[in-house]
Every structure is written in C-alpha cells, then in structure tokens.
Design a protein around this motif. Structure first.
Motif, PDB file in Angstrom:
ATOM      1  N   UNK A 135       0.825  -1.214   0.000  1.00  0.00           N
ATOM      2  CA  UNK A 135       0.000   0.000   0.000  1.00  0.00           C
ATOM      3  C   UNK A 135       0.853   1.256   0.000  1.00  0.00           C
ATOM      4  N   UNK A 136       2.186   1.082  -0.172  1.00  0.00           N
ATOM      5  CA  UNK A 136       3.132   2.178  -0.341  1.00  0.00           C
ATOM      6  C   UNK A 136       3.259   3.080   0.879  1.00  0.00           C
ATOM      7  N   UNK A 137       3.079   2.512   2.068  1.00  0.00           N
ATOM      8  CA  UNK A 137       3.436   3.273   3.264  1.00  0.00           C
ATOM      9  C   UNK A 137       4.951   3.479   3.303  1.00  0.00           C
ATOM     10  N   UNK A 138       5.672   2.606   2.634  1.00  0.00           N
ATOM     11  CA  UNK A 138       7.121   2.738   2.454  1.00  0.00           C
ATOM     12  C   UNK A 138       7.497   2.019   1.171  1.00  0.00           C
ATOM     13  N   UNK A 139       8.680   2.356   0.636  1.00  0.00           N
ATOM     14  CA  UNK A 139       9.144   1.712  -0.597  1.00  0.00           C
ATOM     15  C   UNK A 139       9.932   0.440  -0.311  1.00  0.00           C
ATOM     16  N   UNK A 140      10.732   0.492   0.750  1.00  0.00           N
ATOM     17  CA  UNK A 140      11.603  -0.631   1.064  1.00  0.00           C
ATOM     18  C   UNK A 140      11.709  -0.731   2.581  1.00  0.00           C
ATOM     19  N   UNK A 274      12.829  -0.495 -10.160  1.00  0.00           N
ATOM     20  CA  UNK A 274      13.180   0.833  -9.673  1.00  0.00           C
ATOM     21  C   UNK A 274      14.689   0.971  -9.474  1.00  0.00           C
ATOM     22  N   UNK A 275      15.261   2.002 -10.073  1.00  0.00           N
ATOM     23  CA  UNK A 275      16.697   2.237  -9.935  1.00  0.00           C
ATOM     24  C   UNK A 275      17.063   2.625  -8.506  1.00  0.00           C
ATOM     25  N   UNK A 276      16.152   3.340  -7.831  1.00  0.00           N
ATOM     26  CA  UNK A 276      16.428   3.730  -6.450  1.00  0.00           C
ATOM     27  C   UNK A 276      16.448   2.515  -5.535  1.00  0.00           C
ATOM     28  N   UNK A 277      15.489   1.606  -5.739  1.00  0.00           N
ATOM     29  CA  UNK A 277      15.466   0.380  -4.940  1.00  0.00           C
ATOM     30  C   UNK A 277      16.738  -0.423  -5.180  1.00  0.00           C
ATOM     31  N   UNK A 278      17.123  -0.559  -6.438  1.00  0.00           N
ATOM     32  CA  UNK A 278      18.337  -1.313  -6.777  1.00  0.00           C
ATOM     33  C   UNK A 278      19.559  -0.693  -6.119  1.00  0.00           C
TER      34      UNK A 278
END
Length: 301
Positions: A135-140, A274-278
C-alpha cells in the motif's frame, strides 16, 4: 467520477478544513466548497459533518477517503517508476526499519550511499510498527523477521543476536560478573519484555529478569539502551552489531545470548525495476559484506 473533485475531496478530508485544503491546492475556499458539494450531489451522499471546529468524515466519506488514499499511493508508485532514469538515481525513497537498527546500524552508513547518489532523498521512517509496503506506506523495509505480506521481493541480509555488554568505565567501578547468579549485583539495562521488539530479545530479557535483578532500567528502543550502557549505568542487552561501531564495549557472560534474529530486506514486486530500490539494495548488501568482515576481525581479537 471526476478525478479533480476526488483530489479536492481527499485534500479536504486530509486537512479537515476547507481553508487549509484550499491553501494546499492553491484554490479559494469557495472553489473547494463548490467542488465538494458537486461531488456529494453526484454521489447523492453527505461526505462531511460540518461544525464550527472543522469537518469530520461521515461513514460514506470514510469509505471514499480510503479509496482515494489507495489511488494516490498507487499513483505515487507509478510516478516513482516513471521518474526512475535508466542511468541516474534520484528522487525520494521511503525506507522503514526498527528504531534500533535504523539509528545504530543504517543511519551511520548512509553517507556511503549519498556519496554515490547525491540526488537521492531518503525518508527514513524508524518505528517498530510494520508498515504496509504493497500500500506504499514505504518503498523498502529492513525487518527483523521474514515479511509475511504477499507480492514482496525479500532477501535475507544477515542474522543478529542479543548479548550482554558493559562499558569499561562501569567495569572499573563494579566487578565483572562471571556467572548468571552474580548478575543480581548489577543494574540491567534492556527493553521491557512487554514492549514491541523481536521475540528473541524479549525471551532473553525475560530469562534474565527471572534472576531477581534488583536494579533495572528499561528503554523502549536499543538506541536508549546503548546510550545508558555507554554512560556506565549498568549491563546492557544489545544487538551484537553495535560492537562494530562501539568496540570499547566489553561482552559480559559470553555464554548468554539470544537465538538468531534474521534480518530481511523487502520491497514490493511492482518496484522490481526501480533504480532507487536497486541502488539502496546494493548499498545495503555491500555494507553487510563490510560489516561481516569487521565482525570477524573483532571476534578474532
């Protein structure tokens, strides 16, 4: 249904006021009010209870607010993926983990991430509550147990054990306990076993408190436990990774420790590209490798 009206309704519900919502949306109060009334007419429902102190959602309003909240989170996720460049890493990344791990292990290492990606904007959310990643309360998230939510990519990073530590200053003034029975002569610093924490830590603390420790200091996170331990207040129950950054701590009763606590990194399946996640995942993995090497060196003496 008109998205503009839904967007304005969401802002009003979030702010609890037509005036404050207008400020956020750069619209006049009368324009916001007209849009809300038009939406209520379309739905043939009252969305707000109006009173002198502001607006309160009706039951129908609560249902619609839940729906618009989910829509906005999905749109944010889509926007994040669209903004990710194939060559650059930039923009906001919402990271959640526990107070202890975030403040004692992760935050001190973030300079290495910013050195490589100076345009990143990390929103670090430290709390014991498990946030809803789909639910996108956070990305990671970095969690002290394997995530149970569906549609998550998860990777085990390392394991942690809770152990007993004291400062050299404390041990200069108090004899080092050599047996568990001698622990009753010391002040124990720990999390309350009833507070939110990993089960292994709570179990260890409960077993220690069963020895009738006369003097006790409980703190609701490991950062506080560490500070009290470093300031010579007693013997602290702490995760073993703190010894990397605070090598002056002396381990007490080496035979006493918790069971292993697994540490997992997790993020939604939809953010796989996602480049940020990577970038964040690779950063954490590199830091874990360095951490393991230092822990081996410390263990070797």
């Amino acid at each position: 249904m008109d998205w503009d009206k839904l967007r304005i309704f969401h802002a009003v519900a979030d702010a609890g006021s037509l005036t404050h919502a207008g400020d956020v949306l750069h619209l006049s109060q009368s324009a916001v009010s007209r849009q809300v009334r038009a939406l209520e007419e379309t739905l043939n429902a009252t969305l707000f209870h109006r009173h002198a102190r502001g607006l309160i959602l009706t039951e129908q309003g609560e249902l619609l607010f839940d729906a618009t909240s989910a829509m906005i989170k999905r749109l944010d996720a889509a926007s994040a993926r669209i903004r990710d460049s194939e060559e650059e890493v930039f923009g906001e990344l919402k990271v959640t983990t526990t107070i202890g791990f975030g403040s004692l292990w992760l935050a001190p290492r973030l300079p290495h991430l910013y050195e490589k990606y100076p345009d990143l904007k990390i929103d670090l959310m430290l709390e014991e509550r498990v946030l809803d990643l789909p639910m996108r309360e956070a990305d990671v998230a970095i969690r002290m147990k394997e995530p149970s939510q569906a549609d998550l990519i998860r990777k085990k990073l390392m394991t942690v054990k809770m152990r007993l530590y004291a400062s050299p200053g404390y041990l200069e003034q108090n004899p080092t306990p050599n047996t568990l029975d001698e622990l009753h002569r010391h002040r124990l610093i720990c999390q309350n076993p009833k507070s939110t924490q990993v089960g292994a830590g709570a179990t260890l603390v409960s077993s220690l408190l069963a020895n009738e420790v006369p003097s006790l200091l409980t703190v609701n996170n490991y950062f506080g436990v560490l500070q009290a331990t470093l300031h010579n207040l007693g013997i602290g129950v702490l995760p073993d990774y703190v010894t990397e950054d605070f090598p002056q701590l002396v381990r007490i009763l080496p035979e006493i420790e918790s069971t292993e606590v697994p540490v997992f990194l997790a993020y939604p399946e939809e953010l796989r590209q996602s480049k940020r996640i990577t970038a964040f995942r690779d950063f954490v993995q590199d830091e874990i490798i360095t951490h393991r090497k230092k822990m081996r060196e410390l263990a070797a003496g």
